[in-house]
Design an enzyme around this catalytic site. Structure first.
Site: not given
Length: 722
Positions: A343, A379
């Site tokens: 993330d 990401e």
């Protein structure tokens, strides 16, 4: 209770069958107290007897799995200098392998007094803090083998442990929303039928529910609020939270592996649940604030925030970096997961201010003999300046391709001037990945994910509808690149609903027939909706949970998804490991590995690519032009295909290219009807019943076929010129 000296490594707790070693890193601590809790919550404090290399440690004979504990760190408290030790605050072990309980929000959790932030708060927080738990390392993995599915054979299914099973009628109620529920045969049967090879699980590290959300009657559903990087979230355990969640998680992984499905974890190493300078003191803030967090250089009372959550983990510090790497290795070696999706990965790459491809984090991952061998998915952005880094991660990494998402959305909703970029995205985004030696599989191709609209909502809403989040619809993305097909939200208009179904099939088929690694959001294969909510992070309820009744209502979409995925698995032309070269494979070959045609059957020119309203294109994929090699070093060949896209609002007549490319073509996929026709040589389930040669359309070289408005056709070459 008198401790032995123990050992400084490994950090956290280590049960050896006779007792447990405890080890905690803190450079600023004067000394550390280990706090043990019995079933009634009575606390016993034991001072750790030794500190070597700033690791405070001790061994307690007779202490074993199930023991609840925490730490109290005695040291300097001077927030203006970034020092926040306070022994009144019970602290969760950063290396805890299990955590019991949730935070009970109280002023005692904070290092300052409400209304007077300069005043130290010495109220004891122990009764309000979740407890760390000693766990047993022993588990019977049986004959489980690592799957090691190559990227080019991978189909990812992004899923939420709780949301996937909370409404599944065939999963026993006591197992719904749990690791055991996800491993239930009914769920696994669905995944295998779809052709899924990997589940990418939204955060399963122990996380907290924010006070602000609980005050609004909501919860942190997504889980991007980590408090324990080694502990599986206790709220997803069906069998208690005294360490049994570890065994249950391992059993889930073993069961998925037996079904041929890998497990990828969405991990949040960029920040923790302790928030900004006004957040609670729960763990690392009170252990060694300077080591674990990025502080503002000229005012260390405050935190750098590249994540929008109040703090950023300090990946520049060797001990913070060690925490991340130890956690990753633990999940691979002990929990047997197959990879990670990071993330806001750009936040980990910030050495000083800018995102740095040569940061210590990338260097240490590259050389690690364990982590470098599993799937690493970035990401590739954060919320800080210069944080959007799609295409800029090192060669070992794959990336969520945000440009693929945006371009495919724009193309199918009919945005002008997208044709050239669309062609680049569906062929693997060579402009992003080829320059540094990466392959098409560096691109994780997705159009929807947890963050944003579901696929059904993408084709049903022009605007977000997040009122249930309690933020006056100000949260969530505004740039959704969605199209409601003429009506906002649910409608009884049959034409609109049919167009929405067609658009859904277009997007799923585009993903499965693109070069790269496709990722499907859970429930998209059956039309899951969140009612237009594009930020359901706090909706731990039927808004975000998967409605399995849709599997019957929208069985045609589920069938279509399974069929198109099966076709992808069968044909290596759709999952090449090398980029198209646009040239013959060998000197003397007449055909290139890929060629692009206008609907009239002539090759595309620069003028055609630059046409502002060009929304129709045909790609010839040469099955004899694949440069990939099999395990024996032999060149792979496949059937040849014509891949036809029409984003116009009108039908287009498409002319097949001349005989040099093929004498006869047969339609095998038609998103206008939802049919996937039987594939000679391998039975493929059809989107609507069984297709067959008698129903398939055959097109001769130079002949034409109608490409319906807003649809995709795939034609397989069934005869070559003599």
């Amino acid at each position: 209770m008198r401790p032995w000296l123990g050992a400084p490594y490994p950090l956290g707790t280590t049960f050896d069958g006779a007792g447990t070693n405890f080890a905690l890193y803190s450079q600023v601590a004067e000394y550390v107290e280990l706090c043990l809790f019995d079933d009634e919550g009575t606390e016993t404090r034991v001072r750790l007897p030794e500190a070597r290399g700033f690791v405070h440690h001790g061994y307690l004979p007779g202490v074993g799995p199930g023991q609840r504990y925490g730490f109290r760190v005695h040291g300097p408290h001077d927030p203006a200098r970034g020092l926040r030790c306070n022994p009144a605050k019970l602290l969760v072990d950063p290396y805890a392998k299990a955590v019991d309980g949730q935070v009970e929000w109280n002023e005692a959790l904070f290092g300052y007094t409400f209304g007077a932030t300069h005043r130290r708060n010495d109220a004891d927080s122990a009764r309000y803090v979740p407890k760390s738990v000693v766990v047993s390392p022993y588990f019977d993995w049986g004959n489980e083998n690592r799957l090691r599915v190559p990227y080019h054979e991978t189909v990812i299914y992004e899923a939420h442990v709780r949301g996937l099973t909370m409404r599944h009628p065939d999963v026993p109620e006591r197992l719904r929303g749990t690791y055991a529920g996800l491993a239930h045969p009914a769920v696994i049967d669905h995944l295998t039928r779809l052709g899924v090879t990997a589940v990418e699980l939204m955060p399963v590290h122990e996380f907290l529910h924010d006070h602000a959300l609980q005050a609004r009657g909501l919860r942190n559903y997504w889980g991007y609020n980590t408090i324990g990087f080694f502990a599986p979230h206790s709220g997803y355990a069906a069998h208690g939270s005294d360490g049994a969640q570890v065994q249950e998680f391992k059993a889930m992984v073993r069961t998925l592996h037996e079904a041929g499905i890998e497990v990828i974890l969405d991990v949040v190493y960029n920040h923790t649940a302790e928030g900004n300078h006004l957040g609670p003191t729960l763990s690392m803030r009170g252990i060694d604030n300077e080591a674990y967090y990025r502080l503002v250089d000229d005012d260390p009372a405050y935190y750098m925030d590249y994540t929008g959550t109040g703090n950023s983990l300090n990946a520049r510090d060797p001990h913070s970096l060690q925490l991340i790497m130890d956690s990753l290795r633990y999940w691979v070696l002990d929990m047997h997961v197959d990879g990670f999706r990071f993330d806001l990965a750009s936040a980990l790459a910030r050495e000083f201010y800018d995102v740095d491809r040569l940061s210590a984090f990338f260097d240490i991952v590259q050389q690690d003999p364990v982590i470098s061998q599993v799937k690493l998915i970035a990401e590739p952005w954060d919320v800080g300046p210069g944080g959007y880094q799609v295409g800029n991660f090192p060669p070992l990494w794959t990336e969520w391709n945000g440009k693929y998402r945006d371009t495919v959305r724009d193309f199918w909703r009919g945005e002008p001037a997208t044709l050239g970029e669309f062609a680049s995205r569906i062929t693997g985004s060579s402009d992003l990945y080829q320059g540094d030696g990466r392959r098409p599989v560096a691109s994780i191709n997705f159009v929807t994910c947890h963050d944003g609209f579901t696929l059904a909502d993408l084709v049903s809403y022009d605007d977000k509808h997040n009122e249930d989040n309690g933020e006056d619809n100000n949260d969530g993305h505004n740039d959704n690149r969605s199209w409601n097909c003429g009506v906002e939200g649910p409608t009884d208009d049959r034409a609109v609903n049919e167009l929405r179904r067609r658009q859904s099939r277009n997007i799923i088929a585009t993903m499965m027939l693109s070069q790269g690694v496709p990722m499907l959001l859970h429930g998209d294969e059956m039309g899951r909706t969140q009612g237009g909510n594009n930020n359901a992070y706090c909706q731990d309820n039927e808004i975000a949970w998967m409605d399995w009744s849709l599997a019957g209502d929208n069985a045609d979409l589920t069938d279509f998804t399974a069929a198109i995925t099966a076709l992808r698995h069968r044909h290596p032309i759709f999952r090449r490991t090398r980029f198209f070269a646009g040239s013959p494979i060998r000197s003397g070959d007449e055909l290139r590995d890929i060629a692009w045609f206008t609907p009239k059957g002539r090759e595309m020119t620069q003028v055609d690519w630059g046409a502002r309203f060009g929304r129709c294109v045909v790609a010839f994929l040469n099955g004899d032009g694949i440069t990939d090699l099999d395990v024996r070093g032999q060149r792979i060949t496949d059937d040849s295909f014509l891949l036809c896209f029409n984003a116009h609002a009108r039908d287009v007549e498409v002319t097949a290219p001349g005989e040099a490319y093929g004498a006869e073509w047969t339609v095998v996929v038609d998103t206008a009807t939802g049919e996937v026709f039987a594939d000679p040589g391998g039975a493929l389930a059809a989107g609507r019943g069984e297709g067959g040669p008698d129903r398939a359309r055959v097109v001769k070289a130079g002949g034409s076929v109608v490409l319906p408005a807003r649809s995709l056709l795939l034609l397989r070459r069934t005869a070559v010129a003599r």
